[in-house]
Design a protein around this motif. Structure first.
Motif, PDB file in Angstrom:
ATOM      1  N   PRO A 275       0.903  -1.157   0.166  1.00 61.28           N
ATOM      2  CA  PRO A 275       0.136  -0.014   0.149  1.00 61.28           C
ATOM      3  C   PRO A 275       0.853   1.128  -0.208  1.00 61.28           C
ATOM      4  N   GLY A 276       0.673   2.183  -0.716  1.00 57.84           N
ATOM      5  CA  GLY A 276       1.148   3.534  -0.653  1.00 57.84           C
ATOM      6  C   GLY A 276       0.456   4.560  -1.331  1.00 57.84           C
ATOM      7  N   GLY A 277       0.312   5.736  -0.872  1.00 57.28           N
ATOM      8  CA  GLY A 277      -0.097   6.916  -1.284  1.00 57.28           C
ATOM      9  C   GLY A 277      -1.640   6.562  -2.101  1.00 57.28           C
ATOM     10  N   ASN A 278      -1.598   7.327  -3.315  1.00 59.42           N
ATOM     11  CA  ASN A 278      -2.931   6.676  -3.990  1.00 59.42           C
ATOM     12  C   ASN A 278      -2.873   5.421  -4.775  1.00 59.42           C
ATOM     13  N   ALA A 279      -1.513   5.123  -5.173  1.00 58.30           N
ATOM     14  CA  ALA A 279      -1.233   3.843  -5.805  1.00 58.30           C
ATOM     15  C   ALA A 279      -0.683   2.883  -4.860  1.00 58.30           C
ATOM     16  N   GLN A 280      -1.053   1.622  -5.622  1.00 59.47           N
ATOM     17  CA  GLN A 280      -0.458   0.438  -4.656  1.00 59.47           C
ATOM     18  C   GLN A 280       0.686   0.246  -5.351  1.00 59.47           C
ATOM     19  N   LYS A 281       1.850  -0.117  -4.682  1.00 61.24           N
ATOM     20  CA  LYS A 281       3.177  -0.396  -5.066  1.00 61.24           C
ATOM     21  C   LYS A 281       3.056  -1.691  -5.648  1.00 61.24           C
ATOM     22  N   VAL A 282       3.875  -2.121  -6.844  1.00 59.74           N
ATOM     23  CA  VAL A 282       3.818  -3.528  -7.229  1.00 59.74           C
ATOM     24  C   VAL A 282       5.273  -3.861  -7.250  1.00 59.74           C
ATOM     25  N   LEU A 283       5.680  -4.751  -6.534  1.00 60.20           N
ATOM     26  CA  LEU A 283       7.432  -5.434  -6.513  1.00 60.20           C
ATOM     27  C   LEU A 283       7.185  -6.821  -7.124  1.00 60.20           C
ATOM     28  N   LEU A 284       8.130  -6.851  -8.184  1.00 60.85           N
ATOM     29  CA  LEU A 284       8.377  -8.283  -8.890  1.00 60.85           C
ATOM     30  C   LEU A 284       9.947  -8.428  -8.381  1.00 60.85           C
ATOM     31  N   ASP A 285       9.987  -9.877  -7.480  1.00 62.42           N
ATOM     32  CA  ASP A 285      11.339 -10.080  -7.368  1.00 62.42           C
ATOM     33  C   ASP A 285      12.267  -8.917  -6.683  1.00 62.42           C
ATOM     34  N   GLY A 286      11.104  -8.178  -5.855  1.00 53.85           N
ATOM     35  CA  GLY A 286      11.933  -7.172  -5.212  1.00 53.85           C
ATOM     36  C   GLY A 286      12.072  -5.781  -5.702  1.00 53.85           C
ATOM     37  N   ILE A 287      11.814  -5.707  -7.084  1.00 56.40           N
ATOM     38  CA  ILE A 287      11.980  -4.403  -7.953  1.00 56.40           C
ATOM     39  C   ILE A 287      10.464  -3.946  -7.973  1.00 56.40           C
ATOM     40  N   GLU A 288      10.518  -2.650  -8.050  1.00 52.58           N
ATOM     41  CA  GLU A 288       9.406  -1.930  -8.332  1.00 52.58           C
ATOM     42  C   GLU A 288       8.882  -1.921  -9.918  1.00 52.58           C
ATOM     43  N   VAL A 289       7.704  -2.575  -9.978  1.00 48.23           N
ATOM     44  CA  VAL A 289       7.214  -2.575 -11.469  1.00 48.23           C
ATOM     45  C   VAL A 289       5.782  -1.765 -11.882  1.00 48.23           C
ATOM     46  N   THR A 290       5.557  -1.026 -10.854  1.00 50.35           N
ATOM     47  CA  THR A 290       4.040  -0.392 -10.723  1.00 50.35           C
ATOM     48  C   THR A 290       3.749   0.454 -11.944  1.00 50.35           C
ATOM     49  N   GLU A 291       4.658   0.931 -12.545  1.00 48.13           N
ATOM     50  CA  GLU A 291       4.555   1.649 -13.984  1.00 48.13           C
ATOM     51  C   GLU A 291       4.603   0.760 -15.157  1.00 48.13           C
ATOM     52  N   ALA A 292       5.618   0.155 -14.916  1.00 48.78           N
ATOM     53  CA  ALA A 292       6.121  -0.916 -16.032  1.00 48.78           C
ATOM     54  C   ALA A 292       5.146  -1.847 -16.423  1.00 48.78           C
ATOM     55  N   ILE A 293       4.043  -2.262 -15.401  1.00 47.33           N
ATOM     56  CA  ILE A 293       3.182  -3.480 -15.873  1.00 47.33           C
ATOM     57  C   ILE A 293       1.956  -2.797 -16.433  1.00 47.33           C
ATOM     58  N   ARG A 294       2.043  -1.611 -16.611  1.00 48.96           N
ATOM     59  CA  ARG A 294       0.900  -0.612 -17.223  1.00 48.96           C
ATOM     60  C   ARG A 294       1.154  -0.640 -18.737  1.00 48.96           C
ATOM     61  N   SER A 295       2.269  -0.957 -19.214  1.00 52.85           N
ATOM     62  CA  SER A 295       2.694  -0.625 -20.716  1.00 52.85           C
ATOM     63  C   SER A 295       1.826  -1.232 -21.758  1.00 52.85           C
ATOM     64  N   HIS A 296       1.703  -0.926 -22.993  1.00 49.25           N
ATOM     65  CA  HIS A 296       0.970  -1.204 -24.050  1.00 49.25           C
ATOM     66  C   HIS A 296       1.398  -2.666 -23.980  1.00 49.25           C
ATOM     67  N   GLU A 297       2.433  -3.220 -24.236  1.00 51.70           N
ATOM     68  CA  GLU A 297       3.183  -4.487 -24.404  1.00 51.70           C
ATOM     69  C   GLU A 297       2.569  -5.458 -23.281  1.00 51.70           C
ATOM     70  N   VAL A 298       2.593  -4.935 -22.215  1.00 50.76           N
ATOM     71  CA  VAL A 298       2.021  -5.948 -21.141  1.00 50.76           C
ATOM     72  C   VAL A 298       0.502  -6.161 -21.369  1.00 50.76           C
ATOM     73  N   THR A 299      -0.255  -5.137 -21.460  1.00 46.02           N
ATOM     74  CA  THR A 299      -1.763  -4.882 -21.700  1.00 46.02           C
ATOM     75  C   THR A 299      -2.063  -5.740 -23.090  1.00 46.02           C
ATOM     76  N   SER A 300      -1.205  -5.893 -23.971  1.00 43.85           N
ATOM     77  CA  SER A 300      -1.853  -6.952 -25.298  1.00 43.85           C
ATOM     78  C   SER A 300      -1.350  -8.097 -25.031  1.00 43.85           C
ATOM     79  N   GLN A 301      -0.322  -8.553 -23.881  1.00 43.18           N
ATOM     80  CA  GLN A 301      -0.143  -9.886 -23.782  1.00 43.18           C
ATOM     81  C   GLN A 301      -0.768 -10.628 -22.524  1.00 43.18           C
TER      82      GLN A 301
END
Ligand code: C5P
Length: 225
Positions: free
Chosen positions: A72-98
């Motif tokens: 949990p954090g501020g307005n956005a929930q932080k997403v960590l993948l194997d300890g690395i933050e990917v909160t923004e990266a997982i919203r990319s067009h490439e991820v969304t399309s796959q």
């Protein structure tokens, strides 16, 4: 459960589920769990490792060695993948399309579903996704199925992306949303579907506050029953 409820919010892409689920959780003091972020994180890892999205064996191995944390954090929930933050990266067009193809794989669903059930085991939660009311938490005390017209969903996503500095056009977004809903509804395991006992809320033309308040009211009613 610790005296609170488990609230399941399902529905098609871009219906406002995560925005509203987050606010409902905040108002009730519950934990918010964005299950779509988990499927997105796995998809991101598959792409980062150049694994073919159809190679289920490799993907199953990868999923077994993955740690996803939702903080949990501020307005956005932080997403960590194997300890690395990917909160923004997982919203990319490439991820969304796959993501729908990866989310249709049995091994991926089994593992993530277990994780999601564990997260809800000893706390009051608002969990949003596609199969929460039907498969992940079939005994949830409150189930909402949130919809909106595809036009409004595409329009909202367009504004959201503009705010994040992403250029896209309305027609493309509308097509992508329609395709994702179709894939999510037609897959064999736990497809996107309204649970029989879910309350439908059509958010077309409604404000975020209106919908949030309505769900909080339903929750309060359930709590006093
Ligand atoms: O909610 P969001 O749009 O971020 O979800 C991304 C994708 O993850 C969905 O299109 C769907 O393929 C998958 N998903 C799922 N089951 C869930 C949540 C998301 O299959 N409970």
């Amino acid at each position: 459960m610790t005296g609170g409820l488990r609230i399941a919010i399902d529905g098609p892409a871009a219906a406002g589920k995560s925005t509203i689920a987050k606010l409902v959780a905040k108002k009730l003091g519950y934990t918010y769990i964005d299950t779509g972020a988990m499927y997105r994180a796995i998809t991101y890892k598959v792409l980062q490792n150049f694994i073919d999205p159809r190679n289920e064996e490799e993907i199953a191995k990868l999923v077994g060695n993955t740690v996803i944390e939702l903080q949990p954090g501020g307005n956005a929930q932080k997403v960590l993948l194997d300890g690395i933050e990917v909160t923004e990266a997982i919203r990319s067009h490439e991820v969304t399309s796959q993501v729908s193809a990866i989310a249709a794989l049995t091994s991926v669903r089994q593992l993530l579903m277990k994780k999601q059930q564990n997260l809800a085991a000893d706390s009051s939660v608002v969990m949003d996704g596609r199969d929460i009311g039907t498969s992940v938490l079939p005994d949830a005390e409150l189930k909402i199925f949130m919809t909106a017209s595809v036009e409004e969903r595409a329009q909202r996503r367009l504004l959201e992306e503009q705010l994040r500095g992403i250029t896209n056009d309305y027609e493309t977004l509308k097509r992508e949303i329609t395709e994702r809903d179709k894939a999510d509804s037609e897959r064999e395991i736990s497809p996107l579907k309204k649970a029989e006992d879910a309350i439908i809320i059509d958010t077309t033309g409604k404000t975020i506050e209106e919908v949030t308040d309505r769900i909080v009211e339903y929750a309060e009613k359930r709590l006093t029953k």
